[in-house]
Design a protein around this motif. Sequence first.
Motif, mmCIF file in Angstrom:
data_model
loop_
_atom_site.group_PDB
_atom_site.id
_atom_site.type_symbol
_atom_site.label_atom_id
_atom_site.label_comp_id
_atom_site.label_asym_id
_atom_site.label_seq_id
_atom_site.Cartn_x
_atom_site.Cartn_y
_atom_site.Cartn_z
ATOM 1 N N THR A 235 0.877 -1.164 -0.153
ATOM 2 C CA THR A 235 -0.002 0.052 -0.104
ATOM 3 C C THR A 235 0.881 1.392 -0.204
ATOM 4 O OG1 THR A 235 -0.142 0.520 2.342
ATOM 5 C CG2 THR A 235 -1.629 -1.142 1.386
ATOM 6 N N PRO A 236 0.336 2.287 -0.229
ATOM 7 C CA PRO A 236 1.122 3.683 -0.105
ATOM 8 C C PRO A 236 1.183 4.317 0.951
ATOM 9 C CG PRO A 236 -0.951 4.001 -1.193
ATOM 10 C CD PRO A 236 -1.017 2.592 -0.985
ATOM 11 N N TYR A 237 0.726 3.456 2.417
ATOM 12 C CA TYR A 237 0.666 4.013 3.432
ATOM 13 C C TYR A 237 1.564 3.640 4.432
ATOM 14 C CZ TYR A 237 -3.728 5.060 1.305
ATOM 15 O OH TYR A 237 -4.696 5.383 0.502
ATOM 16 N N THR A 238 2.032 4.844 5.234
ATOM 17 C CA THR A 238 3.151 4.529 6.110
ATOM 18 C C THR A 238 2.492 4.663 7.717
ATOM 19 O OG1 THR A 238 3.701 6.837 6.188
ATOM 20 C CG2 THR A 238 5.038 5.301 4.802
ATOM 21 N N GLU A 239 1.320 4.987 7.743
ATOM 22 C CA GLU A 239 0.664 4.961 9.050
ATOM 23 C C GLU A 239 -0.838 4.370 8.735
ATOM 24 O OE1 GLU A 239 1.406 6.111 11.737
ATOM 25 O OE2 GLU A 239 3.218 7.014 11.309
ATOM 26 N N PRO B 269 -14.996 -10.902 4.683
ATOM 27 C CA PRO B 269 -14.153 -11.750 3.473
ATOM 28 C C PRO B 269 -13.595 -11.407 2.638
ATOM 29 C CG PRO B 269 -16.419 -12.652 4.261
ATOM 30 C CD PRO B 269 -16.257 -10.943 4.672
ATOM 31 N N ASP B 270 -13.961 -10.430 1.945
ATOM 32 C CA ASP B 270 -13.554 -9.906 0.729
ATOM 33 C C ASP B 270 -12.847 -8.588 0.724
ATOM 34 O OD1 ASP B 270 -15.769 -8.460 1.090
ATOM 35 O OD2 ASP B 270 -16.848 -8.807 -1.029
ATOM 36 N N ARG B 271 -12.879 -7.846 1.889
ATOM 37 C CA ARG B 271 -12.269 -6.737 1.863
ATOM 38 C C ARG B 271 -11.568 -6.499 3.334
ATOM 39 N NH1 ARG B 271 -17.172 -2.254 2.949
ATOM 40 N NH2 ARG B 271 -18.319 -3.763 4.460
ATOM 41 N N ALA B 272 -10.895 -4.978 3.414
ATOM 42 C CA ALA B 272 -10.497 -4.789 4.482
ATOM 43 C C ALA B 272 -10.473 -3.169 4.487
ATOM 44 C CB ALA B 272 -8.865 -5.000 5.084
ATOM 45 N N VAL B 273 -10.915 -2.409 5.599
ATOM 46 C CA VAL B 273 -10.979 -1.145 5.834
ATOM 47 C C VAL B 273 -10.125 -0.577 6.900
ATOM 48 C CG1 VAL B 273 -12.658 0.903 5.900
ATOM 49 C CG2 VAL B 273 -13.486 -1.155 5.017
ATOM 50 N N PHE B 274 -9.436 0.386 6.611
ATOM 51 C CA PHE B 274 -8.604 1.200 7.714
ATOM 52 C C PHE B 274 -8.241 2.471 7.605
ATOM 53 C CE2 PHE B 274 -5.977 -0.658 4.097
ATOM 54 C CZ PHE B 274 -5.208 0.343 3.852
ATOM 55 N N TYR B 275 -7.961 2.988 8.423
ATOM 56 C CA TYR B 275 -7.160 4.425 8.625
ATOM 57 C C TYR B 275 -5.710 4.328 7.837
ATOM 58 C CZ TYR B 275 -4.467 8.338 10.789
ATOM 59 O OH TYR B 275 -3.496 9.273 10.924
ATOM 60 N N GLY C 4 -6.624 -6.422 -4.627
ATOM 61 C CA GLY C 4 -5.386 -5.465 -4.127
ATOM 62 C C GLY C 4 -5.544 -4.173 -4.443
ATOM 63 N N ARG C 5 -6.943 -3.759 -4.946
ATOM 64 C CA ARG C 5 -7.221 -2.429 -5.372
ATOM 65 C C ARG C 5 -7.596 -1.564 -4.071
ATOM 66 N NH1 ARG C 5 -12.354 -0.331 -6.446
ATOM 67 N NH2 ARG C 5 -12.455 1.651 -7.449
ATOM 68 N N ILE C 6 -7.161 -0.466 -4.139
ATOM 69 C CA ILE C 6 -7.462 0.428 -3.022
ATOM 70 C C ILE C 6 -8.372 1.698 -3.277
ATOM 71 C CG2 ILE C 6 -6.110 2.166 -1.480
ATOM 72 C CD1 ILE C 6 -3.720 0.520 -1.476
ATOM 73 N N GLU C 7 -9.355 1.841 -2.420
ATOM 74 C CA GLU C 7 -10.350 3.015 -2.768
ATOM 75 C C GLU C 7 -10.301 3.715 -1.619
ATOM 76 O OE1 GLU C 7 -15.071 3.641 -3.777
ATOM 77 O OE2 GLU C 7 -14.362 1.721 -3.128
ATOM 78 N N VAL C 8 -10.056 5.198 -1.741
ATOM 79 C CA VAL C 8 -10.096 6.077 -0.597
ATOM 80 C C VAL C 8 -11.678 6.331 -0.288
ATOM 81 C CG1 VAL C 8 -9.459 8.428 0.417
ATOM 82 C CG2 VAL C 8 -8.025 6.797 -0.938
#
Length: 645
Positions: A314-318, A326-332, A350-354
Amino acid sequence: MTTPTVAPYGSWKSPITSDLIVAGTIKVGQILLDGDDVIWTEMRPAEGGRYVLVRRSPDGRTSDLIPPPWNARTRVHEYGGGAAAVAGGTVYFSNWEDQRIYRLDPGGQPRPITPEGKLRYADGVVDRNRGRMICVREDHTAADREAANQIVSLDLAGEGEARVLAAGNDFYATPRISPDGTRLAWITWNHPNMPWDGTELWVGELRADGSLGQVERVAGGADESIFQPEWSPDGVLYFISDRTGWWNLYRWREGQVEPVVQMEAEFGLPQWVFGRSTYAFASARRIICAYTRHGTWQLARLDTATGALTPIKTPYTEIEYVRAGPDRAVFYGGSPTEPESIVQLDLATGRIEVLRRATEVAVDAGYLSEPRAIEFPTENGLTAHALYYPPQNRDHAAPEGERPPLLVISHGGPTSATASTLNLSIQYWTSRGIAVLDANYGGSTGYGRAYRERLAGQWGIVDVDDCANGARYLAERGEVDGERLIIRGGSAGGYTTLCALTFRDAFKAGASYYGVSDLEALATETHKFESRYLDRLVGPYPERKDLYEERSPIRFADRISCPVIFFQGLEDQVVPPSQAELMVEPLRAKGLPVAYVPFEGEQHGFRRAENIKRALDAELYFYSRVFGFELADPVEPVEIDNLGG
C-alpha cells in the motif's frame, strides 16, 4: 521555470494558510462495518468540533447519520474513543452533551436507552441474541470517591437497569463476545499501571440469561501489556502482548497461550482511547494486520494456520483502525504525501479505494516537505529517533549562507508517537522556511518496550535531553541555525517544552499548548485515568514529593531566559488553565517576552476551526517578532508583554 525569489527563512509566502488548513478539514476515527456498509466517525472543526457518524453504502453514497446538535463522543477516561456500535443497521452512540447512549434505527430519530445521571459509556459491543449491549461504564455518581469503572450489560430497548458483569478493578476495556455468544473476554488493570504498562486478559462464561459465570485470567500481569483481544470466526481468542518486549500477536487455544507471530515489530498501540485496532479477521484462517518497524507501518496478511506473514503493498506509512470482511479490509491510512484517510482494500485484487480524506485540499508537491527518519546520539550512549522536515517552497530560496530556524515538536502522551502522515500544520511551517524536527524521544511507542520504558522515572529528563540533542545534532551538521532553535508541544509535550525552556539552554523560544507546569498539581488534581500515571514516569506521590518539586517548571520559572507563548482551553479538565496562568505571571514579572492566548469553550486539545486557525497564526506572529523576520502575509497580531520596539 520561474526563478525562486530569495527571501529570509520564515518570510516565504506560502499557499498553506491557516484558512486552508481549517477549511473542510476533519479528523477521522473509529471505523465500523455493518454488512456491506462502512461507518466511521469524523470530527469537524467547522462544526465546533462535533463528532459525526457517517455511513457509506455499497453504491458509494455517504450520508450523515446524526444531524446537529448530536455529537458522538464519550468522556470515559476523558479521552474517549469507542463511542459507537452498530448491528443490523441500527447504530448506538454516546452523545457528548449528556453522555447517555442513544439508539438510532434506520429512518428513525435517536432515542436514549440509558438513564440520566453522571454515567458515561464506551467500547460497546452488541449482543443481538440477548437483545443487549455490553460496554464499559464509568460512574461519577459518588462525589466522595473517584469514578467507578465497570463492564455492564444494557438492554437495547432501554428497559430495565444495567447489569454489572465485572467490577472491583480500577479500569476495564475491550469487552468482546465469542461468535457463539457463550464467552466474554475483556481487559482490566489497576493503579498505578497504565494500559501499556500492565493489564490482564480475562475470559468468562456468558450464560443464557446474560449473567457472567466462571471467569479465569488468560494472560497479562503487572509487567505485561495486553492489547485488542478478538475472537476468531471459529471461536479462538487472539490478542496482542508485549511479553517478549514487543507487542506481538498471540492466541489462547485449548487453555494454552501460544505465539502466532514473533518479531521485533509492534502490532500494538498505546490505548489512550477506546476502539483502537491493528488487526481483524477476514476468515478463521486469514488475518489482516498492521505492524510498525523503525517508525513505519506496514499492512500484511497473516495465515493463522502456518503463521506466514505476507506484506500487502500500500502507499501508506501509518495504518490503524483495521476492520475486515471476507473480501475487503477497511482501515485508517496516511503517508507523507497523503492525509489521514478511510481506505478500503479489495483483498482479491489489491485495489485501493479512498472512502474519505481528512482534507480534499490539494497542495502542489513543490510546497510539501517530505520527512526524513533520523537517528541521533543522546545521553548515556543511546540513540533516539525523529522525523526531520527541511524547509520546502518551490517559489523561494534563502539568502546564501543562511540556515533555517528549527521548530522541535515534542508530542503528547508522553507514551505516544509522532506520525509520518501528511500534516498541513507541519507544512504550514516548512513552506514558510522553518524546519521541523518531530521527535520520537525515549518513551515513545513503536520501538519496543525497552525504548518505551526509557521514560520510567525519567519524565522531564530523557524526553527533554532527546529533544535538545536532536536539535543540536541538526545544528552541528549545519542543517539548521543553532541560534534559532524553538520547541513547542501540547499536553505532555507542553511539559517537555516547558522543562526544556526551564532546565536547558538549547532553545531560544517556545510554545506551550495546554502544557503541564506543576507536576504536583497534576498528580493531585487530574482525572482518574491519569491520576497515578506519574508514579511510573516520576515516582510515587507523595513519597517522592521531592522529585515532583524538582521537575516542575512552575517552581523554577525564574530560570527561563527566552520568550514563550502559551495556548490554553479554559474548560480543560486534564490540564487546568491554572497550569498555564501560573507560568505566565512570573515571566511577565521577570520582563521576558510572553504571550497568553486562552480559548473559551475548548477542552484538552483544540477542536474549533476558528481557534485552530488563531493558534497557528498567533504562534507564527510570535516567532516573527521574537526573531525579527517579516511575514509574507498579514496575520492577526497577538499581544506580547515585555517585547521592546
